[in-house]
Design an enzyme around this catalytic site. Structure first.
Site, PDB file in Angstrom:
ATOM      1  N   GLU A  87      -4.767  -9.861   0.063  1.00  0.00           N
ATOM      2  CA  GLU A  87      -5.517  -9.806   1.320  1.00  0.00           C
ATOM      3  C   GLU A  87      -6.977 -10.080   0.994  1.00  0.00           C
ATOM      4  OE1 GLU A  87      -4.943  -6.234   3.617  1.00  0.00           O
ATOM      5  OE2 GLU A  87      -2.764  -6.232   3.290  1.00  0.00           O
TER       6      GLU A  87
ATOM      7  N   GLU B 188       0.808  -1.221   0.000  1.00  0.00           N
ATOM      8  CA  GLU B 188       0.000   0.000   0.000  1.00  0.00           C
ATOM      9  C   GLU B 188       0.846   1.278   0.000  1.00  0.00           C
ATOM     10  OE1 GLU B 188      -4.146  -1.375   1.938  1.00  0.00           O
ATOM     11  OE2 GLU B 188      -2.480  -1.284   3.344  1.00  0.00           O
TER      12      GLU B 188
END
Length: 625
Positions: free
Chosen positions: A532, A464
């Site tokens: 994820e 991220e």
């Protein structure tokens, strides 16, 4: 050279006098040694002083004549906050200072002078001043000595006997320094750890924001004919039946007329290759083709063994090294990831290092317990979310057959996502020249340290951190340096212009099954994984079946990694009952905080199974291929 406190404010200064990263092999004085005589552990009770900021720290504490009578004692390794200093703070995406102090990364949207003193002169940037004394053990005397800090959050200055040794910022990969010029019979080691520096913009992971020396501190002796670096490169034939090995060695402290012997042992411990020669600075050994090798994978983690002995001119052993390795091939074939010629299905989980009493300062026994739970749940893959783990973890995964996604220590979440919206006006590393070297260094350190581990199938560029040119160059580094593995990154989903140039796979977080179908039914260019998914918070994880069924429907869908393995929670005595209970984010008056968001595990922080693990065990077992 003199240490400069202003380094904390400059992203271009992230290592000073630090030795180059190298393989994580261990050296022994002889083959008979069970414990290495070439290493000395400095863990234990150190003298310690806590300061709220740099202005209040004992700036000259490293001097040989400094009176440390006012210092406390602290256990190394460990987090300073868990020793009773500073304050506990859990946060996910925002930077921990938001709402308290206005900051922007250097060389972004703020005036160039704005960054000066941002951390070095801050009213709140705690400092831990550590002192310990040591004498060299017998096995280390008379040799070149380095010191390896395996994990220090976040910025660290090091002195020995009053002399400046070096500076480092990467919290989760080993930092090694040469101590030889400063050694005496009795030695005073001083380490100054700062909670925040420009590295904080790159270490915005979803976790408790600790600081301090939280992994082992080790002295390492480099004797005659010392193996400095090792790269074992097993290669399978196209039919995955036979294999050969190429090994690169780098030596230092080479003595005249010294020799070596390299041996390869099979999975039963029998010698299948042996070669001797003269020690040189750099050597490459290539074996003949081994027939019908035993493959390494989740089902059968077969490991061979490399052994190296070096000898002086009189035939006396100067050093011994052994290292396990396996034969396996990870590759893309027809846009599908294959392991040893078979379609790879990832039944994975994301894993933070965690212990309910000691935080991220965990032991090998903690790791073994995690491995046991992981295998019992039919989990075959782990993403080291979101940083390199302790060295021992990679060896355990080699032995257990765990497929690893080895993540680089990088997350700059708070620089591009604000209040849930994508807003990268001051994103780092972005395409900013002054932030390129530091992220490339993190990629290189990750690779160089762990390159020999068979369990690593994927290098991950971090988590991220959006996607721009500097991330692309990290991807390029891995592809050029190690084409034998695949490279992963998810963040380019937010900046699709980099979709074709970053990551070998299409990686998403929390995409719904219909979104996955839409991608796979519209001319997909890459295999699809969920780095994820199934966010296991509260009474969740009930929809796993809908994802697992996609494995039968689409070959290019190859599974994913559940978020996550273990709750991040700490045992604390309840004020009313007096009993020990688990406390989560927000329970420590930490603000800003993401509260119970630290509790996403399929097991509790103490390792107890949650009901969700039954779902994981059933479906991962059903789709274990």
């Amino acid at each position: 050279m003199k240490a400069e406190i202003k380094w904390l404010d400059d992203p271009q200064i992230f290592r000073v006098n630090q030795l180059n990263a190298h393989s994580d092999h261990q050296c022994f004085g002889s083959k008979e040694e069970q414990e290495s005589s070439r290493e000395q552990l400095l863990n234990g009770q150190w003298k310690f002083f806590y300061s709220k900021n740099t202005k209040e720290r004992p700036a000259d504490f490293y001097m040989k004549d400094f009176d440390a009578g006012g210092f406390d004692l602290i256990t190394v390794p460990g987090h300073i906050e868990l020793a009773g200093y500073d304050k506990l703070h859990y946060i996910n995406t925002m930077y921990p200072w938001e709402g308290h102090e206005f900051r922007r990364p250097a060389f972004t949207t703020a005036d160039p002078d704005f960054a000066k003193g941002m951390f070095s002169e801050s009213d709140y940037n705690p400092v831990g001043s550590y002192l310990t004394n040591f004498q060299l053990d017998k096995g280390l005397t008379g040799k070149k000595i380095s010191i390896r800090f395996e994990g220090v959050e976040e910025a660290m200055f090091v002195w020995l006997n009053g002399e400046f040794v070096g500076y480092s910022e990467d919290s989760f990969t080993p930092s090694e320094f040469d101590l030889t010029p400063y050694l005496e019979d009795e030695n005073i080691l001083a380490v100054e750890v700062h909670k925040r520096s420009t590295a904080a913009f790159l270490e915005d992971q979803d976790f408790f924001r600790f600081f301090g020396i939280f992994r082992d501190v080790v002295l390492i002796a480099a004797g005659d004919n010392h193996l400095q670096d090792l790269w074992i490169k097993p290669q399978l034939t196209a039919d995955y039946q036979h294999g050969k090995v190429e090994i690169d060695f780098q030596f230092q402290n080479i003595q005249k007329d010294s020799t070596f012997t390299v041996s390869i042992l099979d999975t039963e411990g029998s010698s299948i290759f042996k070669q001797s020669g003269t020690v040189e600075d750099k050597l490459t050994i290539q074996t003949e083709l081994f027939r019908n090798v035993q493959l390494w994978d989740y089902r059968k983690p077969n490991l061979y063994r490399m052994e190296l002995e070096t000898f002086d001119k009189d035939g006396h052993v100067t050093e011994y090294v052994h290292y396990p390795f396996g034969f396996r091939t990870i590759e893309l074939k027809n846009k599908i990831m294959h392991l040893n010629g078979r379609r790879l299905v990832i039944n994975g989980v994301n894993r933070h290092e965690w212990n309910e009493r000691t935080g991220r300062a965990i032991t090998k026994e903690n790791m073994k317990a995690d491995i046991k739970t992981i295998l019992q749940a039919n989990i075959n893959g782990v993403r080291t979310a979101h940083y390199p783990n302790q060295i021992a973890w990679y060896y355990l995964c080699d032995q257990a057959g765990i497929h690893l996604m080895a993540e680089t220590n990088l997350e700059s979440h708070g620089s591009w996502q604000k209040m849930g919206a994508v807003e990268p006006s001051y994103n780092v590393p972005g395409a900013i020249p002054q932030w390129l070297d530091v992220v490339l260094d993190r990629a290189k350190t990750n690779f160089e340290t762990f390159k020999n581990h068979t369990s690593i199938l994927f290098w991950s560029l971090g988590n991220e951190s959006y996607a721009e040119e500097n991330i692309r160059k990290m991807n390029e580094y891995f592809k050029i340096t190690d084409p034998s593995r695949l490279v992963h990154y998810e963040g380019n989903v937010h900046n699709p212009v980099f979709e074709s140039s970053i990551s070998d796979m299409k990686s998403r977080m929390y995409a719904a099954p219909d979104e996955i179908r839409q991608y796979l039914e519209n001319r997909p260019q890459k295999p699809f994984i969920l780095c994820e998914f199934m966010h296991d918070m509260g009474n969740s994880l009930g929809g796993l079946k809908s994802y697992m069924e996609l494995l039968d429907q689409y070959e290019m869908y190859q599974g994913g990694y559940i978020w996550d393995f273990k709750d991040q929670a700490l045992l604390r005595k309840d004020e009313i009952t007096g009993r020990e209970v688990l406390r989560y984010g927000g329970d420590f008056d930490d603000r800003p905080s993401d509260y119970e968001f630290s509790g996403n595990g399929i097991v509790f922080a103490d390792g107890q199974e949650k009901p969700a693990l039954q779902e994981v065990r059933y479906y991962y077992g059903k789709y274990s291929k």
